[in-house]
Motif scaffolding. Structure first.
Motif, PDB file in Angstrom:
ATOM      1  N   ARG A 104       0.886  -1.163   0.000  1.00  0.00           N
ATOM      2  CA  ARG A 104       0.000   0.000   0.000  1.00  0.00           C
ATOM      3  C   ARG A 104       0.928   1.218   0.000  1.00  0.00           C
ATOM      4  NH1 ARG A 104      -1.858  -4.082  -0.621  1.00  0.00           N
ATOM      5  NH2 ARG A 104      -3.504  -5.194   0.483  1.00  0.00           N
ATOM      6  N   LEU A 105       0.738   2.113  -0.946  1.00  0.00           N
ATOM      7  CA  LEU A 105       1.673   3.215  -1.160  1.00  0.00           C
ATOM      8  C   LEU A 105       0.991   4.560  -0.949  1.00  0.00           C
ATOM      9  CD1 LEU A 105       3.199   1.757  -4.445  1.00  0.00           C
ATOM     10  CD2 LEU A 105       4.131   1.544  -2.128  1.00  0.00           C
ATOM     11  N   PHE A 106       1.669   5.468  -0.273  1.00  0.00           N
ATOM     12  CA  PHE A 106       1.126   6.784   0.038  1.00  0.00           C
ATOM     13  C   PHE A 106       2.073   7.821  -0.572  1.00  0.00           C
ATOM     14  CE2 PHE A 106       0.205   3.657   3.314  1.00  0.00           C
ATOM     15  CZ  PHE A 106      -1.176   3.583   3.171  1.00  0.00           C
ATOM     16  N   MET A 107       1.778   8.153  -1.843  1.00  0.00           N
ATOM     17  CA  MET A 107       2.732   8.877  -2.673  1.00  0.00           C
ATOM     18  C   MET A 107       2.918  10.339  -2.267  1.00  0.00           C
ATOM     19  SD  MET A 107       3.599   6.327  -4.442  1.00  0.00           S
ATOM     20  CE  MET A 107       4.769   7.164  -5.517  1.00  0.00           C
ATOM     21  N   MET A 108       2.031  10.865  -1.446  1.00  0.00           N
ATOM     22  CA  MET A 108       2.202  12.240  -0.985  1.00  0.00           C
ATOM     23  C   MET A 108       3.479  12.400  -0.148  1.00  0.00           C
ATOM     24  SD  MET A 108       0.168  10.259   0.984  1.00  0.00           S
ATOM     25  CE  MET A 108      -1.520  10.538   0.492  1.00  0.00           C
ATOM     26  N   HIS A 109       4.045  11.273   0.295  1.00  0.00           N
ATOM     27  CA  HIS A 109       5.263  11.320   1.104  1.00  0.00           C
ATOM     28  C   HIS A 109       6.523  11.006   0.293  1.00  0.00           C
ATOM     29  CE1 HIS A 109       2.842  11.797   4.654  1.00  0.00           C
ATOM     30  NE2 HIS A 109       2.209  10.679   4.429  1.00  0.00           N
ATOM     31  N   TRP A 110       6.379  10.728  -1.012  1.00  0.00           N
ATOM     32  CA  TRP A 110       7.534  10.374  -1.845  1.00  0.00           C
ATOM     33  C   TRP A 110       8.078  11.646  -2.500  1.00  0.00           C
ATOM     34  CZ3 TRP A 110       8.083   4.986  -4.230  1.00  0.00           C
ATOM     35  CH2 TRP A 110       7.463   4.012  -3.432  1.00  0.00           C
ATOM     36  N   LYS A 111       9.212  12.135  -2.025  1.00  0.00           N
ATOM     37  CA  LYS A 111       9.744  13.411  -2.502  1.00  0.00           C
ATOM     38  C   LYS A 111      10.992  13.233  -3.380  1.00  0.00           C
ATOM     39  CE  LYS A 111      10.140  17.998  -2.546  1.00  0.00           C
ATOM     40  NZ  LYS A 111      10.338  18.785  -1.308  1.00  0.00           N
ATOM     41  N   TYR A 112      11.900  12.347  -2.986  1.00  0.00           N
ATOM     42  CA  TYR A 112      13.156  12.171  -3.700  1.00  0.00           C
ATOM     43  C   TYR A 112      13.313  10.719  -4.147  1.00  0.00           C
ATOM     44  CZ  TYR A 112      14.287  16.638  -1.508  1.00  0.00           C
ATOM     45  OH  TYR A 112      14.257  17.955  -1.085  1.00  0.00           O
ATOM     46  N   GLY A 113      13.922  10.548  -5.331  1.00  0.00           N
ATOM     47  CA  GLY A 113      14.191   9.211  -5.838  1.00  0.00           C
ATOM     48  C   GLY A 113      15.584   9.134  -6.434  1.00  0.00           C
ATOM     49  N   PHE A 114      16.217   7.973  -6.266  1.00  0.00           N
ATOM     50  CA  PHE A 114      17.577   7.778  -6.779  1.00  0.00           C
ATOM     51  C   PHE A 114      17.725   6.360  -7.333  1.00  0.00           C
ATOM     52  CE2 PHE A 114      17.756  10.562  -3.047  1.00  0.00           C
ATOM     53  CZ  PHE A 114      18.393  11.684  -3.557  1.00  0.00           C
ATOM     54  N   ALA A 115      18.566   6.231  -8.347  1.00  0.00           N
ATOM     55  CA  ALA A 115      19.076   4.927  -8.764  1.00  0.00           C
ATOM     56  C   ALA A 115      20.453   4.788  -8.141  1.00  0.00           C
ATOM     57  CB  ALA A 115      19.156   4.842 -10.281  1.00  0.00           C
ATOM     58  N   VAL A 116      20.671   3.701  -7.414  1.00  0.00           N
ATOM     59  CA  VAL A 116      21.879   3.557  -6.598  1.00  0.00           C
ATOM     60  C   VAL A 116      22.608   2.271  -6.971  1.00  0.00           C
ATOM     61  CG1 VAL A 116      22.772   3.371  -4.238  1.00  0.00           C
ATOM     62  CG2 VAL A 116      20.763   4.797  -4.698  1.00  0.00           C
ATOM     63  N   SER A 117      23.914   2.376  -7.108  1.00  0.00           N
ATOM     64  CA  SER A 117      24.764   1.204  -7.301  1.00  0.00           C
ATOM     65  C   SER A 117      25.743   1.139  -6.141  1.00  0.00           C
ATOM     66  CB  SER A 117      25.516   1.305  -8.633  1.00  0.00           C
ATOM     67  OG  SER A 117      26.348   0.180  -8.815  1.00  0.00           O
ATOM     68  N   ASN A 119      28.198  -1.671  -3.838  1.00  0.00           N
ATOM     69  CA  ASN A 119      28.742  -3.009  -3.600  1.00  0.00           C
ATOM     70  C   ASN A 119      28.190  -4.047  -4.579  1.00  0.00           C
ATOM     71  OD1 ASN A 119      30.080  -1.957  -1.269  1.00  0.00           O
ATOM     72  ND2 ASN A 119      28.189  -2.190  -0.092  1.00  0.00           N
ATOM     73  N   GLY A 120      28.069  -3.634  -5.826  1.00  0.00           N
ATOM     74  CA  GLY A 120      27.583  -4.558  -6.841  1.00  0.00           C
ATOM     75  C   GLY A 120      26.080  -4.717  -6.898  1.00  0.00           C
ATOM     76  N   ARG A 121      25.345  -3.992  -6.050  1.00  0.00           N
ATOM     77  CA  ARG A 121      23.876  -4.086  -6.030  1.00  0.00           C
ATOM     78  C   ARG A 121      23.278  -2.813  -6.610  1.00  0.00           C
ATOM     79  NH1 ARG A 121      21.465  -5.478  -0.376  1.00  0.00           N
ATOM     80  NH2 ARG A 121      19.862  -6.504  -1.611  1.00  0.00           N
ATOM     81  N   GLN A 122      22.269  -2.986  -7.446  1.00  0.00           N
ATOM     82  CA  GLN A 122      21.588  -1.835  -8.031  1.00  0.00           C
ATOM     83  C   GLN A 122      20.179  -1.748  -7.463  1.00  0.00           C
ATOM     84  OE1 GLN A 122      22.586  -3.036 -12.182  1.00  0.00           O
ATOM     85  NE2 GLN A 122      23.221  -0.899 -12.402  1.00  0.00           N
ATOM     86  N   SER A 123      19.744  -0.510  -7.252  1.00  0.00           N
ATOM     87  CA  SER A 123      18.448  -0.328  -6.606  1.00  0.00           C
ATOM     88  C   SER A 123      17.821   0.992  -6.998  1.00  0.00           C
ATOM     89  CB  SER A 123      18.597  -0.387  -5.077  1.00  0.00           C
ATOM     90  OG  SER A 123      19.451   0.646  -4.619  1.00  0.00           O
ATOM     91  N   LEU A 124      16.522   1.078  -6.750  1.00  0.00           N
ATOM     92  CA  LEU A 124      15.770   2.324  -6.808  1.00  0.00           C
ATOM     93  C   LEU A 124      15.386   2.657  -5.370  1.00  0.00           C
ATOM     94  CD1 LEU A 124      13.403   1.404  -9.780  1.00  0.00           C
ATOM     95  CD2 LEU A 124      15.520   2.743  -9.901  1.00  0.00           C
ATOM     96  N   LYS A 136      12.386   0.928  -1.017  1.00  0.00           N
ATOM     97  CA  LYS A 136      13.520   0.628  -1.882  1.00  0.00           C
ATOM     98  C   LYS A 136      13.225  -0.636  -2.680  1.00  0.00           C
ATOM     99  CE  LYS A 136      16.827   2.673   1.398  1.00  0.00           C
ATOM    100  NZ  LYS A 136      18.073   2.482   2.182  1.00  0.00           N
ATOM    101  N   ILE A 137      13.782  -0.686  -3.893  1.00  0.00           N
ATOM    102  CA  ILE A 137      13.589  -1.823  -4.785  1.00  0.00           C
ATOM    103  C   ILE A 137      14.970  -2.249  -5.283  1.00  0.00           C
ATOM    104  CG2 ILE A 137      12.515  -2.648  -6.913  1.00  0.00           C
ATOM    105  CD1 ILE A 137      10.549  -0.180  -6.571  1.00  0.00           C
ATOM    106  N   TYR A 138      15.390  -3.472  -4.964  1.00  0.00           N
ATOM    107  CA  TYR A 138      16.707  -3.969  -5.326  1.00  0.00           C
ATOM    108  C   TYR A 138      16.614  -4.995  -6.454  1.00  0.00           C
ATOM    109  CZ  TYR A 138      18.846  -1.845  -1.201  1.00  0.00           C
ATOM    110  OH  TYR A 138      19.311  -0.950  -0.273  1.00  0.00           O
TER     111      TYR A 138
END
Length: 341
Positions: A104-117, A119-124, A136-138
């Motif tokens: 269940r997602l409450f998008m009014m609280h989602w302000k910043y987003g990053f793609a992160v790499s 230690n060999g792991r990629q994520s949003l 976070k999504i890995y």
């Protein structure tokens, strides 16, 4: 890059050198900044700033295939592997209704987003305006790397600066005094519930905080228990492969595991579930109170275990597996009655 940002980048590098196993959330707390600010220090290196409507980002996440979803608060980390399916939004409220990943997602609280790499792991990774992580999504070995690269390119922000305006954290809600509440009306409302989803509305109607509700509940509907009892429930659930539901919330997400739990591993202050598709990491020492909670519904009584920290924040919520229209499993009631009541 301003001196402030440069200083933080250097402080974080020094901290990681001295504390190589420390997680970024703990590092942020030690350095007196937000997690998002630490992530932003690596923009242009291992981090890409994302922009746009994050609802549209999430609609593209199913293209990534098999991933790991992570939602946490200060006391518990909930990690679930699977695919994002049936992603939908009604205004700023979103649903992900896959068999494995249930959100269940409450998008009014989602302000910043990053793609992160890292230690060999990629994520949003997504954060609230005060820099606290909301979800976070890995990627996993089975994820679609090409789809991930396409998503990052599509939503890459034009502004890749490390500057991140941070808002003050929201103040804790003021809890009304018990004697200001019509307890009889609140208790009757509890007894008249037809669905567990009505409980939040009941609290708002009577201006009752969630932990306060445990104290003011109708007799027999909120029974104090202990973390040790909760661990015994988990042990029996593990032995019998009973399917349960574990809810963990951040400010912007509720993440739900539905299914059995098998491998239980205590480690220092952490109580862990370490299964192939589901991991839970719970700080036992943060559990200030635990309750067996019973709510009437049109399908009969529904029993949950609710854990709270010392400030009255809900840490986690645990039910037996069920769906609307289907009565609660008797086996779940029996386990809770045996160990927690």
């Amino acid at each position: 890059m301003t001196p402030t940002t440069a200083d933080l980048k250097n402080q974080y590098a020094a901290f990681k050198a001295e504390n190589p196993k420390s997680r970024i959330r703990d590092a942020a707390a030690q350095l007196g900044v937000s997690e998002a600010e630490l992530v932003a220090t690596s923009i242009g290196d291992t981090v890409t700033r994302l922009d746009g409507d994050f609802r549209e980002v999430l609609k593209q996440v199913p293209t990534l295939g098999y991933v790991m979803a992570l939602t946490r608060n200060d006391s518990v980390v909930h990690e679930r592997k699977g695919e994002y399916k049936d992603v939908s939004f009604n205004g700023h409220v979103g649903l992900v209704l896959g068999e494995d990943i249930d959100l269940r997602l409450f998008m009014m609280h989602w302000k910043y987003g990053f793609a992160v790499s890292e230690n060999g792991r990629q994520s949003l990774q997504f954060f609230a305006g005060d820099g606290e992580a909301v979800h976070k999504i890995y990627l996993t070995d089975q994820s679609n790397q090409v789809a991930y690269d396409t998503l990052v390119t599509t939503f890459r922000a034009a502004d890749q600066s490390e500057e991140l305006p941070i808002e003050p954290s929201p103040e804790a809600a003021v809890v009304a005094a018990d004697d200001s509440i019509d307890v009889a009306a609140f208790q009757q409302g509890w007894l008249d519930l037809q669905d567990t989803h009505e409980f939040f509305g009941l609290l708002r109607k009577h201006n009752v905080a969630r932990l306060q509700a445990m104290r003011l509940a109708p007799k027999g509907h909120a029974i104090p228990t202990t973390m040790e009892a909760v661990k015994q429930v988990f042990a029996r659930v593990s032995e019998t492969a009973l399917s349960i539901m574990i809810f963990v919330s951040s400010r912007g997400s509720i993440q739900i595991h539905t299914g059995p739990v098998h491998k239980l591993v205590p480690m220092g202050p952490w109580f862990n579930v370490l299964d192939p598709q589901f991991n839970l990491h719970l700080r036992e020492d943060h559990v200030a109170s635990a309750w067996v909670v019973k709510k009437p519904t049109a399908d009969g009584v529904v029993t949950s275990l609710e854990l709270f920290d010392a400030a009255g924040n809900q840490i986690a919520l645990i039910f037996g597996k069920r769906k609307p229209g289907i009565p609660e499993q008797q086996a779940w009631r029996d386990v809770v009655a045996e160990f927690a009541e």
